[in-house]
Design a protein around this motif. Structure first.
Motif, PDB file in Angstrom:
ATOM      1  N   LYS A 135       0.826  -1.208   0.000  1.00 46.08           N
ATOM      2  CA  LYS A 135       0.000   0.000   0.000  1.00 46.08           C
ATOM      3  C   LYS A 135       0.862   1.260   0.000  1.00 46.08           C
ATOM      4  N   LEU A 136       1.923   1.255   0.795  1.00 51.90           N
ATOM      5  CA  LEU A 136       2.806   2.420   0.829  1.00 51.90           C
ATOM      6  C   LEU A 136       3.479   2.638  -0.528  1.00 51.90           C
ATOM      7  N   THR A 137       3.908   1.556  -1.146  1.00 51.09           N
ATOM      8  CA  THR A 137       4.544   1.661  -2.461  1.00 51.09           C
ATOM      9  C   THR A 137       3.550   2.203  -3.485  1.00 51.09           C
ATOM     10  N   ALA A 138       2.329   1.711  -3.449  1.00 58.59           N
ATOM     11  CA  ALA A 138       1.306   2.178  -4.383  1.00 58.59           C
ATOM     12  C   ALA A 138       1.007   3.659  -4.164  1.00 58.59           C
ATOM     13  N   ASN A 139       0.916   4.078  -2.924  1.00 59.27           N
ATOM     14  CA  ASN A 139       0.655   5.484  -2.618  1.00 59.27           C
ATOM     15  C   ASN A 139       1.814   6.373  -3.057  1.00 59.27           C
ATOM     16  N   MET A 140       3.035   5.904  -2.853  1.00 57.11           N
ATOM     17  CA  MET A 140       4.204   6.680  -3.268  1.00 57.11           C
ATOM     18  C   MET A 140       4.249   6.800  -4.787  1.00 57.11           C
ATOM     19  N   MET A 141       3.955   5.700  -5.489  1.00 55.94           N
ATOM     20  CA  MET A 141       3.952   5.724  -6.959  1.00 55.94           C
ATOM     21  C   MET A 141       2.881   6.677  -7.470  1.00 55.94           C
ATOM     22  N   GLN A 142       1.709   6.664  -6.857  1.00 54.35           N
ATOM     23  CA  GLN A 142       0.629   7.550  -7.266  1.00 54.35           C
ATOM     24  C   GLN A 142       1.014   9.010  -7.025  1.00 54.35           C
ATOM     25  N   THR A 143       1.655   9.286  -5.889  1.00 54.25           N
ATOM     26  CA  THR A 143       2.089  10.643  -5.577  1.00 54.25           C
ATOM     27  C   THR A 143       3.124  11.126  -6.585  1.00 54.25           C
ATOM     28  N   VAL A 144       4.066  10.261  -6.940  1.00 53.29           N
ATOM     29  CA  VAL A 144       5.113  10.624  -7.889  1.00 53.29           C
ATOM     30  C   VAL A 144       4.512  10.885  -9.264  1.00 53.29           C
ATOM     31  N   THR A 145       3.593  10.040  -9.703  1.00 60.31           N
ATOM     32  CA  THR A 145       2.993  10.218 -11.038  1.00 60.31           C
ATOM     33  C   THR A 145       2.145  11.484 -11.103  1.00 60.31           C
ATOM     34  N   THR A 146       1.456  11.834 -10.004  1.00 52.92           N
ATOM     35  CA  THR A 146       0.653  13.056 -10.010  1.00 52.92           C
ATOM     36  C   THR A 146       1.535  14.310  -9.975  1.00 52.92           C
ATOM     37  N   GLN A 147       2.700  14.210  -9.343  1.00 51.21           N
ATOM     38  CA  GLN A 147       3.613  15.360  -9.294  1.00 51.21           C
ATOM     39  C   GLN A 147       4.322  15.551 -10.636  1.00 51.21           C
ATOM     40  N   VAL A 148       4.610  14.463 -11.346  1.00 53.44           N
ATOM     41  CA  VAL A 148       5.282  14.538 -12.634  1.00 53.44           C
ATOM     42  C   VAL A 148       4.310  15.070 -13.675  1.00 53.44           C
ATOM     43  N   ALA A 149       3.079  14.661 -13.594  1.00 52.93           N
ATOM     44  CA  ALA A 149       2.080  15.050 -14.607  1.00 52.93           C
ATOM     45  C   ALA A 149       1.632  16.438 -14.407  1.00 52.93           C
TER      46      ALA A 149
END
Length: 123
Positions: free
Chosen positions: A109-123
């Protein structure tokens, strides 16, 4: 509490009339109102009587009312200190497997949340 647990539901059919219980509840309420109606001087000079105890009488040895089956006065008085062993013995292998499962779920869950945060910041 005694009165609350013995209140009947309207429209429900009961095997017993419950007159004895209703008489006891009425007696308890009368005793309570008599005690509430006393002046402060009277209340201080005489010890107030618990209406439940006065009507129902002293508890039988080894029983504690309103605590369910199996509760005794000595078991009620015991406090868990944390040093005592648990009454439930669980094998260490089971505990370790549960711990590993929970750790894996939290990590995922933490990995998924971190990946989602990174993708939203990049986009």
């Amino acid at each position: 509490m005694f009165k609350k647990t013995r209140t009947r539901v309207l429209g429900r059919v009961y095997k017993e009339t419950g007159e004895d219980t209703q008489d006891k509840i009425t007696s308890m309420e009368e005793l309570q109102s008599q005690q509430n109606g006393k002046s402060v001087e009277d209340a201080e000079s005489s010890c107030s009587v618990d209406p439940f105890l006065a009507i129902m009488g002293k508890e039988h040895n080894g029983r504690v009312r309103f605590h369910g089956r199996g509760v005794t006065p000595s078991s009620l008085g015991k406090a868990s200190t944390g040093n005592e062993s648990s009454s439930i013995n669980v094998p260490n292998e089971l505990l370790e497997s549960i711990k590993a499962d929970v750790t894996a779920q939290v990590t995922a869950k933490l990995t998924a949340n971190m990946m989602q945060t990174v993708t939203t910041q990049v986009a």
